[in-house]
Design an enzyme around this catalytic site. Structure first.
Site, short mmCIF file in Angstrom:
data_model
loop_
_atom_site.label_atom_id
_atom_site.label_comp_id
_atom_site.label_asym_id
_atom_site.label_seq_id
_atom_site.Cartn_x
_atom_site.Cartn_y
_atom_site.Cartn_z
N THR A 71 0.83 -1.21 0.00
CA THR A 71 0.00 0.00 0.00
C THR A 71 0.86 1.25 0.00
OG1 THR A 71 -1.74 -1.17 1.17
CG2 THR A 71 -1.78 1.23 1.32
N ASN A 149 -5.20 -9.40 -8.03
CA ASN A 149 -5.36 -10.15 -6.78
C ASN A 149 -6.62 -11.02 -6.76
OD1 ASN A 149 -5.98 -7.23 -6.79
ND2 ASN A 149 -7.15 -7.72 -4.96
N GLN A 177 1.08 -9.14 -6.15
CA GLN A 177 0.59 -10.52 -6.26
C GLN A 177 1.48 -11.37 -7.16
OE1 GLN A 177 -1.67 -12.07 -4.60
NE2 GLN A 177 -2.62 -10.35 -3.55
N SER A 197 5.34 -6.57 -1.85
CA SER A 197 4.92 -6.70 -0.46
C SER A 197 5.45 -8.01 0.12
CB SER A 197 3.39 -6.67 -0.38
OG SER A 197 2.97 -6.94 0.93
N HIS A 199 4.40 -9.75 2.91
CA HIS A 199 3.51 -10.78 3.49
C HIS A 199 2.77 -11.61 2.46
CE1 HIS A 199 -0.64 -8.93 3.28
NE2 HIS A 199 0.08 -7.83 3.10
N CYS A 322 -16.37 -4.53 1.13
CA CYS A 322 -17.29 -3.89 2.06
C CYS A 322 -17.04 -2.39 2.02
CB CYS A 322 -17.04 -4.44 3.46
SG CYS A 322 -18.45 -4.19 4.51
#
Ligand SMILES: Cc1ncc(COP(=O)(O)O)c(C=O)c1O
Length: 384
Positions: A71, A149, A177, A197, A199, A322
């Site tokens: 991010t 992703n 990804q 990234s 993780h 969401c």
């Protein structure tokens, strides 16, 4: 026992990575900016991680800017990259991650024009469309992800770069990804900036990197220290960066083996799913990440299915996002022209190193049971 099939959300920390990190959470606590030996030890550990991360994507270690994750890397690329430009138009694809979309919107608020590059039914950006847009606008910055992703769709990044050659516009690619799942060559791709990234590659959360050509002017988004050549101020999270480096090293050395294993496992899953009624697979006719399968079961709500799977200790993801308390169908599927009703049925299975055939068998068994149950309930509700 829990069955984890959500590796695009995050991956478990590899134990070998944890072992490499532990000394930096213990005795080796120096600040990399300190001149004494504790500090120098930390500095050299970061230098080594920089080399390991660079090697994963065939970049020069001097092109690696460590961040707190994908991010932040995306924010630095877009907001930091735009700050050094005279141009006033940027383009992003319609299927980008929110960490690209939100900085792009921020730039719009600051006066930039935004072009959205559409995708076809498989989720691919057409390089020729980009070529056309370049001739029609004052395009300075383009951001198209390496692989998506949700669908796993891989973009033809080099072909996009070719379209930008004459204009000199800068191309950024979110490779969060793709890294560790596909061979990535920063140099050969011609991309100017790339986000990574930790993780997502079995490293710790809280580390990432922006790989950037040194010639690009970037405005730091965090100021107040000279770390990362002044581009990212703040004392480095040494253990996390060391873990990221080790994860990158392992991802590179085991890439082919993992890719083959994941491809084999996914095609087994696909063959089992194709035997079921009502299964619709997305982006099935294009190059995809080897571990990713995005699908819908007609008439079965994806979010409900996710929760029912969770009851059976199976972790998957739905395609919905969401926003302000409401679940919205995936913007990726909508951009691909998928019917919103079908998009609400989407679920994503993303496989990882630890998965085996027996996991696929268990997933399919539970799926068959649940969808029978859920479509019966649906029919009862629908028929009053
Ligand atoms: C394509 C893509 N970009 C960026 C990110 C954000 O990365 P991070 O979680 O390291 O901030 C993610 C994470 O889900 C992602 O999938």
């Amino acid at each position: 026992m829990e069955l984890y099939l959500d590796h695009n959300a995050t991956t478990p920390l590899d134990e070998r990575v944890l072992d490499t990190m532990l000394p930096y959470l213990g005795k080796l606590y120096g600040n990399p900016s300190s001149r004494h030996s504790q500090g120098r030890l930390a500095r050299s550990a970061i230098d080594q991680a920089r080399e390991q991360v660079a090697a994963l994507v065939n970049a020069h270690p001097g092109q690696v800017i460590f961040t707190s994750g994908g991010t932040e890397a995306n924010n630095l690329a877009l907001k930091g990259g735009a700050a050094g430009m005279d141009a006033t138009t940027l383009a992003i694809s319609a299927v980008e991650h929110p960490s690209v979309v939100a900085p792009a919107r921020r730039l719009v608020a600051a006066g930039w024009s935004l072009l959205e590059l559409g995708v076809d039914s498989e989720g691919r950006v057409d390089p020729l469309e980009l070529g056309l847009r370049v001739t029609q606008s004052d395009l300075g910055l383009v951001s198209v992800m390496w692989a998506n992703n949700e669908t796993g769709t891989v973009q033809d990044i080099s072909a996009l770069k070719v379209q930008l050659e004459e204009s000199g516009a800068i191309l950024h690619s979110d490779a969060v990804q793709a890294a560790g799942k596909l061979p990535i060559d920063f140099k050969a791709s011609g991309v100017d900036m790339m986000s990574l990234s930790s993780h997502k590659i079995y490293g710790p959360k809280g580390a990432g990197a922006l790989i950037a050509e040194r010639a690009i002017t970037l405005e730091p988004q965090l100021e107040g220290g000279g770390q990362e050549r002044g581009l990212r101020a703040g004392t480095e999270s040494v253990a996390t960066i060391v873990g990221f480096g080790r994860a990158a090293e392992l991802a590179l050395s085991e890439l082919e083996q993992n890719r083959q294993q994941l491809l084999e496992l996914r095609s087994y899953l696909e063959s089992r799913l194709d035997a079921l009624p009502g299964v619709r697979r997305f982006a099935a006719n294009t190059e995809r990440l080897p571990n990713t399968l995005f699908m819908a079961l007609e008439g079965v709500d994806g979010e409900m299915l996710l929760m029912q799977m969770d009851r059976h200790n199976i972790a998957i993801s739905s395609g919905s996002a969401c926003s302000s308390g409401k679940t919205e169908p995936s913007h990726v599927l909508l951009a691909m022209g998928v019917d919103p009703q079908l998009a609400r049925s989407a679920i994503r299975v993303s496989l990882g190193r630890g998965n085996r055939r027996r996991d696929i068998d268990r997933f399919c068994e539970v799926l068959v049971g649940l969808t029978g149950e859920m479509s019966r309930t649906h029919a009862v509700i629908a028929n009053g």
